[in-house]
Scaffold this active site. Sequence first.
Site, PDB file in Angstrom:
ATOM      1  CG  ASN A  88      -8.429  -1.836  12.029  1.00  0.00           C
ATOM      2  OD1 ASN A  88      -7.554  -2.557  11.555  1.00  0.00           O
ATOM      3  ND2 ASN A  88      -8.828  -0.726  11.436  1.00  0.00           N
ATOM      4  CG  HIS A 106      -5.654  -2.556   8.815  1.00  0.00           C
ATOM      5  ND1 HIS A 106      -5.699  -1.186   8.941  1.00  0.00           N
ATOM      6  CD2 HIS A 106      -4.372  -2.892   9.137  1.00  0.00           C
ATOM      7  CE1 HIS A 106      -4.523  -0.728   9.289  1.00  0.00           C
ATOM      8  NE2 HIS A 106      -3.692  -1.741   9.427  1.00  0.00           N
ATOM      9  CD  GLU A 161      -8.554   0.772   7.709  1.00  0.00           C
ATOM     10  OE1 GLU A 161      -8.297  -0.206   8.436  1.00  0.00           O
ATOM     11  OE2 GLU A 161      -8.116   1.907   7.939  1.00  0.00           O
ATOM     12  CG  ASP A 184      -0.312  -0.452   2.493  1.00  0.00           C
ATOM     13  OD1 ASP A 184       0.922  -0.332   2.607  1.00  0.00           O
ATOM     14  OD2 ASP A 184      -1.026  -0.926   3.389  1.00  0.00           O
TER      15      ASP A 184
HETATM   16  P1  PGA Z   1       2.297  -1.757  12.590  1.00  0.00           P
HETATM   17  O1  PGA Z   1       1.102  -1.720  11.568  1.00  0.00           O
HETATM   18  O2  PGA Z   1       3.264  -2.753  12.079  1.00  0.00           O
HETATM   19  O3  PGA Z   1       2.867  -0.354  12.576  1.00  0.00           O
HETATM   20  O4  PGA Z   1       1.722  -2.139  13.913  1.00  0.00           O
HETATM   21  C1  PGA Z   1       0.589  -2.918  11.093  1.00  0.00           C
HETATM   22  C2  PGA Z   1      -0.574  -2.640  10.196  1.00  0.00           C
HETATM   23  O5  PGA Z   1      -1.268  -1.630  10.415  1.00  0.00           O
HETATM   24  O6  PGA Z   1      -0.819  -3.433   9.274  1.00  0.00           O
END
Ligand code: PGA
Length: 241
Positions: free
Chosen positions: A136, A138, A143, A67
Amino acid sequence: MRIIVVDNYEEMSKKAAMMIASQIMLKPDSILGLATGDTPLGMYKELILLYNKNEVDFKEVTTFNLDEYYGLNRENPQSYYSYMMANLFNSININMENINVPRGMAKDVKAVCSDYEDKIKQASGIDMQVLGIGGNGHIGFNEPDVNFEAETHLVNLNVQTIEANSRFFDSIEDVPVKAISMGIKTIMNSKKILLLANGIGKAEAIAKAINGKISPKVPASIIQLHNDVTIILDKEAASLL
Ligand code: PGA
């Protein structure tokens, strides 16, 4: 699904780097799907160490990132392109032409998304996709939603994600509210999935993703349907399993 629980972040990072290095050893022209965020930082450091010891060679490797923020250009230090350059690509012998990150400043977003899909298909798909997981649930920037989005698409980031990511920006107002993300089908089409999670903040999302109902409300739950998934967790992330 293989679930490997290790003592801490360092061990998780080392194991993940070994898996990527083994993948490249078996197939020097591997197509890797890469992730950003805090989770894979240690893995990238380990990969650079392995590269410096001549134990892995990225010369023929191609990468596709999951992304990119919409509205940030590549040079912006907060872009995922800049993150990848700073945390991995500048320190290894990857061919810059083989690096793919969605273009965040795209005027024609639909064209950028379909070109990204086409490029992955032309490369004959992703051999190993690295994933983090949001608190969450994702994956990429898919999302929680009422539907699974199949292919690369423009996403409205939800409040929890904007808050979580504000730690990288001067203020929450600076966090982009949209992003371009691979879709669920794009991710599920990869031959192998390597999901990493550490810390207590990920425990609930991990429990739901692995043992919960498969639902777009927990996008990571879809990986229960993939037939080659390895999940590496530290003890805290595994604590609700
Ligand atoms: P993080 O993010 O590695 O910074 O915890 C993971 C994600 O949001 O996929």
